[in-house]
Scaffold this motif. Structure first.
Motif, PDB file in Angstrom:
ATOM      1  N   UNK A 146       0.848  -1.199   0.000  1.00 28.38           N
ATOM      2  CA  UNK A 146       0.000   0.000   0.000  1.00 28.38           C
ATOM      3  C   UNK A 146       0.878   1.242   0.000  1.00 28.38           C
ATOM      4  N   UNK A 147       0.513   2.190  -0.851  1.00 30.45           N
ATOM      5  CA  UNK A 147       1.165   3.499  -0.862  1.00 30.45           C
ATOM      6  C   UNK A 147       0.091   4.553  -0.647  1.00 30.45           C
ATOM      7  N   UNK A 148       0.297   5.418   0.330  1.00 33.62           N
ATOM      8  CA  UNK A 148      -0.626   6.515   0.578  1.00 33.62           C
ATOM      9  C   UNK A 148       0.067   7.845   0.372  1.00 33.62           C
ATOM     10  N   UNK A 149      -0.484   8.672  -0.496  1.00 37.28           N
ATOM     11  CA  UNK A 149       0.055  10.010  -0.737  1.00 37.28           C
ATOM     12  C   UNK A 149      -0.727  10.979   0.147  1.00 37.28           C
ATOM     13  N   UNK A 198       2.716  14.668 -11.984  1.00 35.39           N
ATOM     14  CA  UNK A 198       2.340  13.375 -12.566  1.00 35.39           C
ATOM     15  C   UNK A 198       3.473  12.364 -12.407  1.00 35.39           C
ATOM     16  N   UNK A 199       4.687  12.790 -12.724  1.00 37.82           N
ATOM     17  CA  UNK A 199       5.830  11.876 -12.628  1.00 37.82           C
ATOM     18  C   UNK A 199       6.051  11.418 -11.195  1.00 37.82           C
ATOM     19  N   UNK A 200       6.016  12.362 -10.265  1.00 34.22           N
ATOM     20  CA  UNK A 200       6.287  12.030  -8.866  1.00 34.22           C
ATOM     21  C   UNK A 200       5.242  11.068  -8.311  1.00 34.22           C
ATOM     22  N   UNK A 201       3.953  11.349  -8.570  1.00 35.27           N
ATOM     23  CA  UNK A 201       2.892  10.507  -8.020  1.00 35.27           C
ATOM     24  C   UNK A 201       2.855   9.144  -8.708  1.00 35.27           C
ATOM     25  N   UNK A 202       3.113   9.110 -10.014  1.00 37.39           N
ATOM     26  CA  UNK A 202       3.145   7.825 -10.716  1.00 37.39           C
ATOM     27  C   UNK A 202       4.305   6.971 -10.217  1.00 37.39           C
ATOM     28  N   UNK A 203       5.451   7.616  -9.968  1.00 41.82           N
ATOM     29  CA  UNK A 203       6.614   6.878  -9.485  1.00 41.82           C
ATOM     30  C   UNK A 203       6.372   6.336  -8.077  1.00 41.82           C
ATOM     31  N   UNK A 204       5.821   7.163  -7.188  1.00 43.66           N
ATOM     32  CA  UNK A 204       5.692   6.726  -5.796  1.00 43.66           C
ATOM     33  C   UNK A 204       4.606   5.665  -5.663  1.00 43.66           C
ATOM     34  N   UNK A 205       3.490   5.804  -6.366  1.00 38.44           N
ATOM     35  CA  UNK A 205       2.459   4.770  -6.281  1.00 38.44           C
ATOM     36  C   UNK A 205       2.932   3.482  -6.954  1.00 38.44           C
ATOM     37  N   UNK A 226      -2.038  -1.354  -3.855  1.00 34.27           N
ATOM     38  CA  UNK A 226      -3.064  -0.305  -3.855  1.00 34.27           C
ATOM     39  C   UNK A 226      -2.414   1.048  -3.567  1.00 34.27           C
ATOM     40  N   UNK A 227      -2.904   2.070  -4.216  1.00 33.41           N
ATOM     41  CA  UNK A 227      -2.423   3.416  -3.985  1.00 33.41           C
ATOM     42  C   UNK A 227      -3.571   4.348  -3.656  1.00 33.41           C
ATOM     43  N   UNK A 228      -3.395   5.183  -2.632  1.00 35.59           N
ATOM     44  CA  UNK A 228      -4.424   6.131  -2.202  1.00 35.59           C
ATOM     45  C   UNK A 228      -3.847   7.539  -2.281  1.00 35.59           C
ATOM     46  N   UNK A 229      -4.562   8.424  -2.952  1.00 34.71           N
ATOM     47  CA  UNK A 229      -4.105   9.801  -3.118  1.00 34.71           C
ATOM     48  C   UNK A 229      -5.078  10.728  -2.410  1.00 34.71           C
ATOM     49  N   UNK A 230      -4.641  11.329  -1.297  1.00 34.72           N
ATOM     50  CA  UNK A 230      -5.476  12.285  -0.564  1.00 34.72           C
ATOM     51  C   UNK A 230      -5.411  13.632  -1.268  1.00 34.72           C
ATOM     52  N   UNK A 231      -6.586  14.162  -1.655  1.00 36.48           N
ATOM     53  CA  UNK A 231      -6.612  15.370  -2.466  1.00 36.48           C
ATOM     54  C   UNK A 231      -7.863  16.198  -2.193  1.00 36.48           C
ATOM     55  N   UNK A 232      -7.717  17.499  -2.366  1.00 40.46           N
ATOM     56  CA  UNK A 232      -8.867  18.398  -2.345  1.00 40.46           C
ATOM     57  C   UNK A 232      -9.316  18.739  -3.760  1.00 40.46           C
ATOM     58  N   UNK A 233      -8.635  18.185  -4.768  1.00 38.78           N
ATOM     59  CA  UNK A 233      -8.959  18.472  -6.173  1.00 38.78           C
ATOM     60  C   UNK A 233      -8.999  17.173  -6.971  1.00 38.78           C
ATOM     61  N   UNK A 234      -9.920  16.265  -6.666  1.00 41.62           N
ATOM     62  CA  UNK A 234      -9.934  14.964  -7.346  1.00 41.62           C
ATOM     63  C   UNK A 234     -10.212  15.061  -8.841  1.00 41.62           C
ATOM     64  N   UNK A 235     -10.742  16.201  -9.296  1.00 43.13           N
ATOM     65  CA  UNK A 235     -11.036  16.349 -10.720  1.00 43.13           C
ATOM     66  C   UNK A 235      -9.908  17.017 -11.497  1.00 43.13           C
TER      67      UNK A 235
END
Length: 731
Positions: free
Chosen positions: A557-560, A579-586, A597-606
């Motif tokens: 599991x990776x959680x951002x 994009x590069x950083x999040x794709x690499x870490x997940x 599984x990867x979870x990305x905590x965000x206030x801008x999901x769109x």
């Protein structure tokens, strides 16, 4: 005046010295001394002596010979810098608008490297002589020396498991004799067939293409493979081909923290370790590697970006791993991109260059689309494991309780992962405990006295630290502005604060923080990376260094923690970098066994970047980003250059920047923006103002800047004008 005297011309030479001057100086060659272009010398420069190299081009024969200083020493044992390296130095200087001497400075690292290393005393067995009394310890020494080779005393004692006095006793009885030994034997050659691996069909296709590129001269290949697709195994086959052809190889990595894992993978494949080149190796080892690449004894070097300027005698391949990484850009003295300059070095010397990444730079993708680079796709993981399942957690509706930072859904996934004995990685690209500390009574904020940045609290060290200049101070017991006690509050999370929450929620878990600024430096990082790799930690909290090419077999599991970090910056490359950083870490999740599984905590999901990540449609992201760059005339479809004016006096610095802007030549092809305060308006006590230039791709932007600065206002003492061609950072 002296041009017609051939004898005189033979006694002078152009010497490039490692200082900020625009051209070589002319020196007198002492009688009986012979030099050619590339010869490394020591010359007087003002009140001191410096290293230099005899350079190409005619020396200035119009200078009165009585005014010329003589070359003081010729390093006859050092191999001259070859023509390709000299051309590369000139090319880099011309492209970056840096003085060529400053580029040469990156080649001539130290005087120690130019002389042979003094031999060391060793011992060797004398025929069949035996000691008067053959004790068990003496017997072990003689058995160790049955191969007839010489040993150092300490090495022999260690290998035989005895004290040095046992060896000394055998010397006293003339059973062993003292001999002179090379200080360091040449490193063993890599064995191309030591442990070949079975490649997947897509890996085989890529490897065969890379091997074929050796017959195409200066070909550039891009290995574009998802995380865990086995890009390293593919370019290992190209390294094997270079070794078969008796050529040298350079592998560039963006981070020292990646080195240990790479060394072990290389040794597993080729039977030996490659040589290393980075800031953490000792001066003695740096000198050995420098001499070894110059002589050809060192066949493979793994290094940081500065390794690009080593004096290889027969370089035949450069690999740039994680080619998209911003660490390949140097911003001070000579601002250059090691990725781009690696391509240039391959072109000048006509050998192949390989770029590899799971998230290639937009520039490299465009070059591949246009046919300048050959692109090899690896769309699947080499183990057959599926890519991780990604989910965005909308922090507006699914966020944690106040004062907490980990959302309930991510916490539940962490509990399941911990229960099954797998690992979780929590990623937050903020070092320390909190990015801002303020007084709740008067609102005072702790700011660096030398930079326009907030001090970051490092609670474990009891310090407030500036991450730009290194300034630190102890956390005070009361507010320095209003003297209120117990009024200081940490705002926002850093990795230390996330670790605090993890330890509160998972007291039985083995928790580990991976951050570059914790005590212990790179050696500690290497140890801790190995701990994670071997499953010695349950929950890892890390900054961006965990996103770079590491293989953690038990990571599920990776959680951002903050997926929005980086998207709000005024950086033309913000979307690409995020994009590069999040794709690499997940991509660290489920690399071996799948089920990640990867979870990305965000206030801008769109946000388009997060939508592209959720859909795992890399090509759609690149297509949209490339089209946006094309429409805006940004690289690689246009050209950018930054000019940063800095000085200790804010008023004078701003004045010079404005005078410089007014002196810009009108040209409809060039847009000059600014000056404006840099995003970091002050660093290390120097105020900074930035001008940004935009031009079409084919425009000679260097020529424009060179002419502009030559005719514009001159900086006074203590002020500096720094040019950055194709800037990667906008701080």
């Amino acid at each position: 005046m002296f041009d017609d005297d051939p004898a005189f011309r033979e006694t002078i030479a152009s010497v490039l010295v490692p200082v900020a001057v625009p051209r070589p100086y002319t020196y007198r060659v002492p009688p009986g001394v012979s030099v050619t272009p590339g010869t490394i010398v020591r010359v007087p420069l003002g009140p001191r002596e410096v290293l230099g190299a005899v350079w190409d081009g005619e020396p200035d024969a119009a200078i009165n010979p009585k005014k010329l200083k003589a070359i003081s020493h010729v390093y006859e044992r050092a191999r001259p810098l070859d023509a390709d390296l000299r051309r590369f130095v000139d090319w880099v200087a011309n492209w970056t608008l840096a003085p060529p001497g400053m580029v040469l400075r990156m080649v001539l690292r130290s005087e120690e490297a130019l002389e042979d290393e003094p031999p060391v005393a060793g011992v060797r067995k004398v025929g069949d002589r035996l000691p008067e009394r053959l004790t068990p310890a003496r017997k072990r020494v003689l058995e160790t020396m049955e191969d007839g080779l010489a040993w150092t005393k300490s090495g022999l004692a260690h290998a035989a498991g005895v004290s040095p006095s046992v060896v000394d006793g055998l010397v006293d009885q003339q059973v062993l004799e003292i001999v002179s030994m090379p200080a360091a034997p040449p490193p063993p050659l890599p064995q191309v067939d030591f442990a070949t691996v079975n490649l997947t069909p897509s890996q085989t296709t890529a490897a065969e293409g890379l091997v074929a590129s050796f017959d195409k001269g200066s070909a550039v290949s891009l290995i574009d493979g998802v995380t865990g697709s086995g890009k390293t195994e593919v370019y290992f086959e190209a390294i094997a081909e270079a070794i078969r052809r008796e050529r040298q190889v350079l592998v560039l990595l963006p981070e020292i923290a990646l080195t240990e894992q790479f060394l072990r993978r290389f040794e597993k494949r080729f039977g030996v370790y490659p040589s290393e080149w980075h800031s953490e190796i000792t001066p003695k080892n740096r000198a050995r590697v420098w001499r070894g690449v110059a002589s050809g004894d060192v066949r493979v070097v793994i290094g940081a970006r500065s390794a690009l300027f080593l004096p290889f005698c027969d370089l035949g391949l450069i690999v740039v791993d994680e080619e998209h990484d911003g660490a390949f850009k140097q911003d001070d003295r000579v601002p250059y991109s090691a990725r781009d300059m690696a391509v240039v070095r391959g072109h000048l010397s006509k050998f192949p260059v390989i770029l590899a990444s799971a998230t290639p730079s937009v520039e490299s993708r465009v070059n591949a689309d246009l046919g300048r680079y050959t692109r090899y796709e690896l769309p699947e993981r080499a183990t057959g494991a599926d890519m991780p399942e990604l989910k965005a957690i909308d922090m507006r509706h699914e966020g944690p309780d106040k004062g907490r930072w980990i959302a309930p859904e991510l916490l539940e996934a962490m509990k399941e992962t911990f229960a099954e004995g797998s690992q979780t990685l929590l990623f937050l690209n903020r070092r320390g405990y909190a990015p801002l500390t303020l007084c709740r009574t008067c609102g005072h904020r702790f700011q660096c006295p030398h930079c326009s940045s907030w001090l970051v609290e490092h609670r474990f060290q009891g310090r407030l630290v500036c991450h730009h200049c290194g300034h630190f101070e102890k956390v005070p017991p009361s507010c320095p502005s209003c003297s209120a006690a117990d009024s200081l509050v940490a705002c926002g999370p850093g990795v230390e604060r996330i670790a605090e929450e993890v330890e509160d929620r998972f007291p039985q878990a083995r928790t580990l923080i991976l951050s570059s600024d914790l005590p212990g430096g790179p050696e500690r990082l290497r140890r801790e990376m190995k701990i994670v790799e071997e499953g010695g930690a349950d929950i890892v909290i890390g900054t961006q260094l965990v996103a770079k090419g590491h293989n953690f077999p038990k990571m599920k599991v990776v959680g951002v923690i903050d997926a929005d970090l980086g998207l709000a910056h005024g950086d033309p490359r913000a979307a690409e970098k995020t994009f590069q950083l999040l794709a690499q870490v997940t991509g660290r999740a489920g690399r071996v066994t799948g089920g990640g599984r990867g979870f990305l905590q965000t206030y801008s999901p769109d946000h388009p970047v997060l939508r592209a990540l959720m859909s795992q449609d890399r090509d759609a992201f690149y297509a949209a980003e490339i089209e946006a760059r094309r429409a805006a005339g940004l690289p690689p479809f246009g050209r950018l250059a930054a000019i940063v004016v800095s000085g200790a006096d804010r008023h004078l610095t701003e004045g010079l920047a404005r005078d410089l802007a007014r002196a810009a030549h009108p040209d409809p092809a060039v847009t000059v923006l600014g000056p404006a305060e840099a995003a970091l308006a002050m660093v290390r006590g120097r105020f900074r103002f930035r001008l940004l230039l935009m031009a079409p791709r084919q425009y000679d932007l260097q020529g424009y800047i060179r002419s502009w600065l030559a005719q514009g206002p001159r900086p006074v003492k203590g002020m500096r004008v720094q040019v950055d061609i194709d800037p990667q950072h906008f701080l």
